[in-house]
Write a protein that holds these residues in place. Structure first.
Motif, mmCIF file in Angstrom:
data_model
loop_
_atom_site.group_PDB
_atom_site.id
_atom_site.type_symbol
_atom_site.label_atom_id
_atom_site.label_comp_id
_atom_site.label_asym_id
_atom_site.label_seq_id
_atom_site.Cartn_x
_atom_site.Cartn_y
_atom_site.Cartn_z
ATOM 1 N N ILE A 1 0.843 -1.197 0.000
ATOM 2 C CA ILE A 1 0.000 0.000 0.000
ATOM 3 C C ILE A 1 0.879 1.249 0.000
ATOM 4 O O ILE A 1 0.638 2.194 -0.755
ATOM 5 N N GLU A 2 1.904 1.254 0.848
ATOM 6 C CA GLU A 2 2.802 2.400 0.912
ATOM 7 C C GLU A 2 3.585 2.550 -0.388
ATOM 8 O O GLU A 2 3.780 3.674 -0.878
ATOM 9 N N ASN A 3 4.031 1.430 -0.945
ATOM 10 C CA ASN A 3 4.778 1.497 -2.211
ATOM 11 C C ASN A 3 3.898 1.990 -3.355
ATOM 12 O O ASN A 3 4.369 2.720 -4.236
ATOM 13 N N ALA A 4 2.622 1.609 -3.322
ATOM 14 C CA ALA A 4 1.700 2.077 -4.357
ATOM 15 C C ALA A 4 1.512 3.589 -4.262
ATOM 16 O O ALA A 4 1.432 4.280 -5.286
ATOM 17 N N ALA A 5 1.464 4.109 -3.023
ATOM 18 C CA ALA A 5 1.339 5.559 -2.838
ATOM 19 C C ALA A 5 2.579 6.275 -3.351
ATOM 20 O O ALA A 5 2.484 7.361 -3.936
ATOM 21 N N ARG A 6 3.746 5.673 -3.152
ATOM 22 C CA ARG A 6 4.983 6.270 -3.668
ATOM 23 C C ARG A 6 4.977 6.290 -5.191
ATOM 24 O O ARG A 6 5.392 7.279 -5.815
ATOM 25 N N VAL A 7 4.513 5.194 -5.796
ATOM 26 C CA VAL A 7 4.439 5.126 -7.263
ATOM 27 C C VAL A 7 3.501 6.193 -7.808
ATOM 28 O O VAL A 7 3.739 6.782 -8.870
ATOM 29 N N ASP A 8 2.431 6.476 -7.041
ATOM 30 C CA ASP A 8 1.467 7.495 -7.474
ATOM 31 C C ASP A 8 1.978 8.916 -7.258
ATOM 32 O O ASP A 8 1.265 9.879 -7.537
#
Length: 218
Positions: free
Chosen positions: A120-127
């Protein structure tokens, strides 16, 4: 009796509130940092963080005197800046409560951050989320239940602190006298009625705090 009852109660709540703010800040910060970090010496750092949880409060008070007393470099620096020593002041009571309550906040917040799926945190970083946005908009809300539970438990611990407080801050009525130290003096002087009032008050406060933690975790 009623006049003598309220000052330690108010003093305890004030000390616990200010201590709770510091505990929340440092507990959440280090809980987040240590949740997924791996480095040499991590076990030693965490052991130092949790040590006040198992040390006798009098040992904590002794160490505070050694570190912040008038004969220490830090204590002398504080006295030079503030024009007075930190020992036997209201801030000394806050410091003692902060040290003994910190492990509870740290443990709870770290556990809360560890439960967050890193995908979830990595997805936010990608966004495109910055680390600041990630913390306040993703990580903090997801760990909020554990953090609130830790805040309540650490507040209750700060409210009931006795050993470190009486050694480092003393028992000055209207200045550093909290409910636990007031109970000690009341029993020592044979004033059991007033002691019972303080004992009952802190039991009631602690009881409802634990009930709140139960419902939050549930």
């Amino acid at each position: 009796m009623e006049t003598n009852f309220w000052p330690p109660v108010i003093q305890s709540i004030e000390v616990a509130c200010v201590s709770g703010i510091w505990v929340w800040i440092f507990g959440v910060f280090f809980g987040k940092v240590m949740a997924h970090k791996k480095f040499k010496g991590k076990v030693l750092v965490e052991t130092m963080f949790l040590l006040p949880l198992v040390l006798p409060p009098t040992v904590v008070g002794f160490l505070l005197i050694i570190i912040f007393g008038r004969n220490s470099p830090i204590g002398q620096l504080i006295e030079w800046v503030c024009k007075q020593p930190v020992m036997f002041t209201w801030w000394a009571a806050v410091m003692a409560s902060t040290v003994v309550a910190f492990p509870l906040m740290y443990q709870s917040s770290k556990a809360g951050f560890e439960e967050i799926d890193q995908d979830i945190e990595n997805a936010a970083r990608v966004d495109g989320a910055s680390e600041f946005q990630l913390f306040f908009l993703v990580s903090l809300p997801l760990a909020l239940r554990a953090i609130i539970s830790g805040a309540i438990l650490s507040f209750a611990r700060a409210l009931g602190e006795f050993g470190a407080t009486i050694m480092f801050a003393g028992n000055i009525p209207g200045k550093t006298q909290t409910i636990p130290t007031a109970i000690y003096v009341a029993i020592d002087s044979g004033n059991m009625g007033l002691a019972w009032l303080w004992v009952t008050s802190i039991i009631i406060i602690s009881f409802f705090m634990l009930i709140a933690v139960h419902f939050i975790q549930k």
